[in-house]
Scaffold this active site. Structure first.
Site, PDB file in Angstrom:
ATOM      1  N   LEU A 231       0.890  -1.342  -0.028  1.00 32.84           N
ATOM      2  CA  LEU A 231       0.140  -0.023   0.010  1.00 32.84           C
ATOM      3  C   LEU A 231       0.847   1.300  -0.035  1.00 32.84           C
ATOM      4  CD1 LEU A 231      -2.519  -1.090   2.615  1.00 32.84           C
ATOM      5  CD2 LEU A 231      -2.945  -1.469   0.216  1.00 32.84           C
TER       6      LEU A 231
ATOM      7  N   GLY B  63      -1.630   6.582  -2.481  1.00 31.81           N
ATOM      8  CA  GLY B  63      -2.795   6.265  -3.468  1.00 31.81           C
ATOM      9  C   GLY B  63      -3.824   5.598  -3.049  1.00 31.81           C
ATOM     10  N   HIS B  64      -3.392   4.425  -2.290  1.00 29.49           N
ATOM     11  CA  HIS B  64      -4.332   3.419  -1.677  1.00 29.49           C
ATOM     12  C   HIS B  64      -4.987   4.121  -0.513  1.00 29.49           C
ATOM     13  CE1 HIS B  64      -1.536   0.431  -3.666  1.00 29.49           C
ATOM     14  NE2 HIS B  64      -2.496  -0.136  -4.129  1.00 29.49           N
TER      15      HIS B  64
ATOM     16  N   LYS C 286      -6.492   6.213 -11.342  1.00 32.18           N
ATOM     17  CA  LYS C 286      -5.350   6.179 -11.705  1.00 32.18           C
ATOM     18  C   LYS C 286      -5.402   4.849 -12.742  1.00 32.18           C
ATOM     19  CE  LYS C 286      -1.030   4.495 -12.060  1.00 32.18           C
ATOM     20  NZ  LYS C 286      -0.754   3.016 -11.336  1.00 32.18           N
ATOM     21  N   ASP C 287      -6.429   4.053 -12.583  1.00 26.66           N
ATOM     22  CA  ASP C 287      -6.623   2.749 -13.330  1.00 26.66           C
ATOM     23  C   ASP C 287      -8.145   3.201 -13.954  1.00 26.66           C
ATOM     24  OD1 ASP C 287      -4.499   0.609 -12.524  1.00 26.66           O
ATOM     25  OD2 ASP C 287      -5.124   1.606 -10.631  1.00 26.66           O
TER      26      ASP C 287
ATOM     27  N   GLN D 137     -10.053   0.376 -15.835  1.00 23.06           N
ATOM     28  CA  GLN D 137     -10.582  -0.539 -15.029  1.00 23.06           C
ATOM     29  C   GLN D 137     -11.906  -0.050 -14.387  1.00 23.06           C
ATOM     30  OE1 GLN D 137      -7.945  -2.833 -11.829  1.00 23.06           O
ATOM     31  NE2 GLN D 137      -8.384  -1.082 -10.632  1.00 23.06           N
TER      32      GLN D 137
ATOM     33  N   ARG E 141       4.145  -0.449  -8.398  1.00 22.69           N
ATOM     34  CA  ARG E 141       5.294  -0.784  -9.169  1.00 22.69           C
ATOM     35  C   ARG E 141       6.257   0.051  -9.426  1.00 22.69           C
ATOM     36  NH1 ARG E 141       0.797  -3.282 -12.575  1.00 22.69           N
ATOM     37  NH2 ARG E 141       1.265  -5.562 -12.373  1.00 22.69           N
TER      38      ARG E 141
HETATM   39  P1  AMP Z   1      -3.757  -2.007  -7.009  1.00 21.55           P
HETATM   40  O1  AMP Z   1      -3.480  -2.349  -5.561  1.00 21.55           O
HETATM   41  O2  AMP Z   1      -2.649  -1.436  -7.875  1.00 21.55           O
HETATM   42  O3  AMP Z   1      -4.632  -3.010  -7.479  1.00 21.55           O
HETATM   43  O4  AMP Z   1      -4.838  -0.578  -6.579  1.00 21.55           O
HETATM   44  C1  AMP Z   1      -5.875  -0.894  -5.930  1.00 21.55           C
HETATM   45  C2  AMP Z   1      -6.853   0.559  -6.114  1.00 21.55           C
HETATM   46  O5  AMP Z   1      -5.807   1.617  -5.936  1.00 21.55           O
HETATM   47  C3  AMP Z   1      -7.247   0.619  -7.384  1.00 21.55           C
HETATM   48  O6  AMP Z   1      -8.372   1.085  -7.545  1.00 21.55           O
HETATM   49  C4  AMP Z   1      -6.201   1.663  -7.970  1.00 21.55           C
HETATM   50  O7  AMP Z   1      -6.904   2.536  -8.950  1.00 21.55           O
HETATM   51  C5  AMP Z   1      -5.835   2.677  -6.817  1.00 21.55           C
HETATM   52  N1  AMP Z   1      -4.652   3.184  -7.055  1.00 21.55           N
HETATM   53  C6  AMP Z   1      -3.482   2.862  -7.204  1.00 21.55           C
HETATM   54  N2  AMP Z   1      -2.462   3.993  -7.228  1.00 21.55           N
HETATM   55  C7  AMP Z   1      -3.294   4.911  -7.141  1.00 21.55           C
HETATM   56  C8  AMP Z   1      -2.997   6.284  -7.331  1.00 21.55           C
HETATM   57  N3  AMP Z   1      -1.778   6.755  -7.595  1.00 21.55           N
HETATM   58  N4  AMP Z   1      -3.884   7.159  -6.891  1.00 21.55           N
HETATM   59  C9  AMP Z   1      -5.128   6.812  -6.660  1.00 21.55           C
HETATM   60  N5  AMP Z   1      -5.596   5.565  -6.669  1.00 21.55           N
HETATM   61  C10 AMP Z   1      -4.555   4.543  -6.940  1.00 21.55           C
END
Ligand code: AMP
Length: 301
Positions: A33, A36-37, A149-150, A153, A187
């Protein structure tokens, strides 16, 4: 904070909370995490009574040769972070718990899944929709917080909820950036400090494009210029696209509407994505959603 691994147990706990009149906020993640998360968690905390974060590195959304095995994981750290932010429950299911009957049939929306990232990651969004279908069936009525961000998705998961889970509201939250403009991502952990500096140029390229937007501009040519700019910095650019925010169809003309300016590029074999939301008003003025910085300040150009 409760830590739960069983889907049945989660389901029972959330049913009980709802029977007490509490609203449930759900933040699905793959862990490792970052801010952003945590901004999604803050949004959930501010609008819901009981907040659940899930951590599940969903194998079926990774393609062959992708980073499933190497994907960064640190449950102890994630657990502490969630506790610090007042998360009520951390759901940490096994693959068996998520897919008790083995490889599940995929949910497919080819018209939105086979564009942008879907071209370079075949099967990815089918895997995302399938895991979200399982999550929504376990979690039940909730507000689900996901990052812009996604963006693609988000379009996919909103469609899933609209069609199958009318009690689930999917809320798109602002994209969070480093001070350099680099979009936060688990990443980014793969990047060297020098590569991180270069990666911030993705944000600059998005800015460069929106500056060129005006009536009569040649969108295709401007996109190509930005792609060449990033390629000259040693990015392997997969796409640099201006699309309709709902249909993900390429846009050729500068007319009023809601758009997504989206890019995917690899640097040192790490694949990064980024985007701006772009609104063109009837008077042809433009509003750009660049997200927020880690300190919550809105990102300007
Ligand atoms: P992930 O762990 O990459 O699957 O992301 C989980 C959630 O966090 C998803 O809804 C992503 O869009 C969100 N997320 C990841 N990076 C960011 C970011 N930089 N800003 C906002 N939300 C993010």
């Amino acid at each position: 904070m409760l830590i739960v691994q069983s889907a049945d147990e989660l389901c029972a706990i959330l049913d009980e909370k709802r029977s007490q009149g509490k609203t449930v906020g759900f933040v699905p993640t793959m862990g490792y995490l970052h801010d952003g998360h945590m901004s999604l968690v803050e949004n959930a905390k501010s609008t819901c009574d009981y907040v659940v974060v899930s951590i599940f590195v969903n194998p079926i959304q990774f393609g062959e040769g992708e980073d499933l095995k190497d994907y960064p994981r640190d449950l102890t750290r994630d657990q502490k972070l969630c506790e610090g932010y007042g998360v009520d429950l951390l759901f940490f299911p096994s693959k068996y718990e998520m897919y008790p009957n083995g490889d599940p049939p995929r949910i497919e929306y080819p018209e939105i899944m086979q564009k942008l990232c879907g071209v370079f990651r075949p099967g990815h969004f089918e895997g995302v929709a399938t895991v979200m279908n399982r999550f929504f069936s376990i979690v039940g009525k909730c507000k689900c917080f996901m990052g812009k961000k996604d963006a693609q998705q988000l379009v996919v998961v909103k469609k899933l909820a609209r069609e199958h889970y009318p009690d689930t509201e999917v809320i798109g939250c602002p994209l969070v950036r480093e001070e350099s403009g680099l979009a936060l991502s688990s990443r980014n952990y793969y990047l060297s400090p020098a590569a991180k500096d270069t990666a911030a140029m993705i944000f600059q390229s998005l800015n460069k494009f929106v500056k060129s937007l005006r009536p009569g501009c040649n969108i295709e040519e401007e996109l190509y210029t930005c792609k060449v700019f990033l390629s000259s910095l040693d990015f392997d650019v997969q796409y640099f696209s201006f699309v309709d925010a709902r249909t993900i169809e390429d846009v050729k003309d500068f007319v009023p509407g809601h758009y997504l300016l989206a890019v995917a590029a690899k640097i040192q074999s790490t694949r990064l994505i980024d985007n701006f939301g772009v609104e063109v008003n009837q008077d042809m003025s433009i509003k750009v959603d660049r997200g927020v910085y880690k300190n919550h300040k809105e990102v300007q150009e």
